[in-house]
Enzyme design. Structure first.
Site, short mmCIF file in Angstrom:
data_model
loop_
_atom_site.label_atom_id
_atom_site.label_comp_id
_atom_site.label_asym_id
_atom_site.label_seq_id
_atom_site.Cartn_x
_atom_site.Cartn_y
_atom_site.Cartn_z
N SER A 1 0.84 -1.21 0.00
CA SER A 1 0.00 0.00 0.00
C SER A 1 0.86 1.25 0.00
CB SER A 1 -0.91 0.02 1.24
OG SER A 1 -1.69 -1.15 1.30
N GLY B 1 1.06 5.11 42.70
CA GLY B 1 1.71 5.95 43.70
C GLY B 1 1.80 7.38 43.19
N ASP C 1 1.59 -8.70 11.00
CA ASP C 1 2.77 -9.57 10.89
C ASP C 1 4.06 -8.93 11.40
OD1 ASP C 1 1.13 -11.36 9.65
OD2 ASP C 1 1.78 -10.91 7.62
#
Length: 785
Positions: A123, A573, A165
């Site tokens: 892509s 804390g 992946d």
């Protein structure tokens, strides 16, 4: 190739007159929605128009209703959703020039010159090609009489890698990988219980056609007996070695065997290794009751993990800034994760190195393939190889290493202990378990611990050794006597701030007690993530996911009832790590912490902000408060304040999450992190003992003989306990500098607060990372010649 910081500009005006389009392409991955949400909201914050492109590149080609203007509210409640809300599709049309011409026309008509692509390397390569051809495509559109504005003269591209992946070089983690590991580990945990009941062998196939990351980390996180990955096929005659290892494990008392196989697993001759092949081998040759499970698309589904939500959000912010700072000369970049920093890297260099890995595998250069995957992959592979070595040496070292848990329990402690014990045994040492913290060292609750005793510990929460908060200070004499009595040569302390303080007390007492002159290492393990010398502590990721899941449920309740604000108190804390990161991962409206002081005026602004929010379609609020954020503005005070000021507009509810944050099974990250920390600590101790062996005895009293093992940026480093004192606020039990503080502006911007500065200085770290990758690739090619 270098990217330089742009001159300082007001981020709220950077996008005025600009338009950004965001699309998701290729396979979906959990966390993509977080990236889309951040891109939209930060884009709007900068004054830009932001458009959704539905159905990936196909939507870009088809245009029309597929490209829609996004609003602030339109990305609400997206964070916790898996997949991609704006859709993704495999698009053949965009591979053709006519398809890209149509896409260009659709963008030009809307005045869009900035494109943010979330997807895999295919892509992103397509996006870069589109950018390269842009001026030619505009020329063709002009000839055809299409409308063309001068401001469309160039196209800026930024990529974010969404792939479960983790197969893209240049980033430590891709969006979706951590969530996929969560799905896999859930299944592995479920399978192990049934496998143990029937003494079965299980073969589990996970995704990863060209990359073995999921398989490798799963093998580490569940203590698998064998893993098959495409980057490093097994040696010849692997069938015999595999059977021998499974038999050895059974002889050691194991009731099950687990084998992890990546879908792209192959042998040295590039013949596929399949689940059925391995199952037939084990059942026929060994006669074991053997089952095979192929996980498939389960790994892509489900809600994103806290890590993927934060990763997607950070990448979305950085992507918008990269687009708005780009010039026509700026090469296309990809936003990557390097340690704890979001950095920009040259897109095509990363794509090239990713292709080099596939090429190295095809040419049988498997060592090169592992190296090109990066340091994290190499460390995982080396740790797996070491722990899979189940035959301890015949010659013992006569070294006794004691391991102890200190402070509050947390998930992942047991993984660290298991790895330390097993690596120690492999090194020929005798490993000693100290039960119940420093009290056990005082009372002599010390016993040898064996290989099989720690079997199955990786996935168990809490502390199997038992742990207490007591410090050694008042009982130094008894401790030194027991160190001598049990002949302890080295001490590994797994715990939180008490572990750090206890370590300091022990080395301070070295002047008086020679028995304490032994190598010591502290492994940070606490949900609070407040140990100096480490960016992350074992257990913090599990706690963060617990908080995030709870916030999701609370938000769901608030969405149903409407006009409701929840005030939630987290642990930590004085350290605001959990509150801040949970704020990012759950989409909180505010997160109050000690490190960022707040006053009545700030509280007033927050209430007004929520009153305004109730006028929109998003009629709910989520406020987080760290347990010790402020002595006077307590959680009860905040609840009372918001209830009073919100009367008639919204009502309030209060939740104190408490000790549920310390429990539960460890996340894949904490299992893997604990395993690597435990392994590395024993290897360091082994080397240090050789250095400190003089005149027939061990004597270690230099500062570097007592260290904290911490994760700093991208490396595991040993830092002397004493050297960290200057960076420690002992009164409030926190480090003075904390990396995650620079993420707080992102939390505020995504919650729609104005006048927030965005720190994009992290781009400076890019040059080294890019050149390191490039050099690695060149070295691999030279090795081939």
């Amino acid at each position: 190739m270098a990217y330089h910081e742009a001159p300082h500009k007001d981020p709220r005006k950077m996008g005025i007159g600009r338009s950004i389009a965001v699309l998701t392409s290729g396979g979906d991955a959990q966390g993509m929605n977080a990236a889309v949400r951040a891109t939209v909201r930060v884009g709007i914050y900068t004054g830009a128009k932001v458009y959704f492109v539905h159905e990936g590149y196909q939507g870009l080609v088809d245009g029309g209703d597929n490209i829609k203007l996004a609003t602030w509210e339109s990305v609400s409640m997206m964070l916790q959703l898996g997949g991609t809300v704006i859709g993704s599709a495999r698009c053949m049309d965009f591979k053709e020039r006519w398809g890209r011409l149509k896409a260009a026309c659709n963008l030009v008509k809307l005045g869009i010159t900035n494109l943010c692509v979330i997807g895999g390397d295919g892509s992103l390569t397509g996006a870069n090609q589109f950018r390269t051809e842009w001026s030619e495509l505009l020329l063709d559109l002009t000839k055809e009489g299409e409308i063309l504005a001068k401001r469309s003269s160039h196209l800026n591209i930024v990529g974010m890698v969404g792939s479960i992946d983790n197969d893209f070089c240049g980033t430590d983690m891709t969006i979706g990988t951590d969530s996929a590991l969560h799905r896999i580990i859930e299944v592995v945990d479920a399978i192990t219980t049934t496998a143990q009941s029937h003494q079965r062998a299980f073969i589990l196939e996970v995704m990863g056609r060209h990359c073995g990351y999921l398989a490798l980390v799963t093998a580490l996180a569940c203590g698998a007996d064998w893993v098959f990955i495409p980057e490093m096929p097994p040696e010849e005659n692997w069938e015999q070695h595999l059977c021998k290892r499974l038999i050895t494990q059974r002889e050691r008392g194991s009731r099950l065997n687990v084998i992890i196989l990546a879908e792209g697993a192959q042998d040295r001759h590039q013949k596929p290794i399949t689940c059925d092949q391995v199952r037939n081998l084990v059942s026929k040759k060994l006669g074991f009751d053997t089952r095979a499970t192929i996980l498939g698309h389960v790994q892509r589904g489900g809600t994103p993990s806290a890590f993927d939500r934060i990763l997607g959000s950070r990448m979305g912010v950085e992507a918008v800034m990269a687009l708005l700072e780009a010039t026509p000369e700026t090469p296309a970049c990809v936003v990557s994760l390097s340690g704890n920093m979001a950095v920009r890297l040259p897109l095509m260099e990363c794509v090239q190195v990713t292709k080099d890995v596939t090429k190295a595998m095809a040419e049988g250069r498997f060592e090169d393939a592992v190296n090109l995957r990066g340091k994290s992959f190499q460390h995982n592979w080396n740790t797996y190889k070491m722990l899979a070595h189940v035959n301890p040496p015949d010659v013992k070292s006569n070294i006794n290493i004691a391991i102890i848990n200190v402070g509050a329990p947390c998930a992942g402690m047991n993984a660290a202990v298991r790895a330390a014990v097993r690596v120690g045994i492999i090194q020929g040492h005798q490993m000693l378990a100290v039960y119940d913290g420093f009290d056990g060292l005082v009372n002599g609750q010390i016993e040898p611990i064996t290989w099989s005793q720690v079997s199955g510990w990786t996935g168990q929460g809490g502390s199997n050794l038992g742990t207490k908060r007591h410090l050694p200070g008042k009982n130094i004499e008894e401790i030194s006597l027991n160190i001598a009595k049990f002949n302890i040569h080295s001490l590994i302390i797994v715990g939180g701030f008490e572990a750090y303080l206890g370590g300091l007390e022990l080395i301070t007492a070295r002047e008086k007690y020679e028995e304490l002159c032994i190598p010591m290492v502290v492994i940070p393990a606490t949900v609070s993530n407040n140990v100096p010398g480490s960016d992350f502590s074992i257990g913090a990721d599990t706690a963060l996911n617990t908080i995030t899941t709870t916030c999701d449920r609370i938000k769901q309740s608030a969405a149903g009832t409407k006009r409701r604000v929840f005030i939630i108190e987290t642990m930590g804390g004085y350290c605001g790590y959990l509150a801040t990161m949970a704020g990012l991962s759950s989409g909180a409206d505010a997160a109050y912490i000690y490190e960022e002081p707040f006053h009545i005026h700030d509280l007033e602004l927050n209430v007004e902000h929520l009153i305004e929010k109730m006028k929109t379609s998003v009629k709910r609020g989520l406020i987080l408060r760290n347990s010790n954020a402020n002595d006077n503005y307590t959680t009860q005070f905040l609840y009372n304040l918001y209830s009073e000021e919100g009367k008639g507009t919204f009502d309030c509810r209060m939740n104190i999450l408490g000790h549920m944050q310390q429990g539960g099974t460890p996340t894949p990250f904490d299992r893997n992190f604990g395993t690597k920390m435990g392994s590395k600590s024993v290897l360091w101790v082994t080397d240090k003992l050789k250095e400190c062996y003089r005149h027939g005895r061990i004597f270690a009293n230099t500062p570097d003989s007592a260290c904290v093992l911490g994760m700093k940026k991208r490396s595991l480093l040993f830092q002397p306990l004493t050297s960290l004192k200057d960076d420690t606020d002992f009164e409030h039990r926190i480090p003075k500098t904390q990396w995650w503080m620079r993420l707080r502006p992102i939390l505020k911007i995504l919650a729609k607060y104005d006048a927030i500065e965005i720190d994009t200085s992290e781009v400076a770290a890019m040059d080294l990372h890019a050149s390191e990758m490039h050099n690695c690739s060149i070295t691999a090619k030279q090795g081939k010649r």
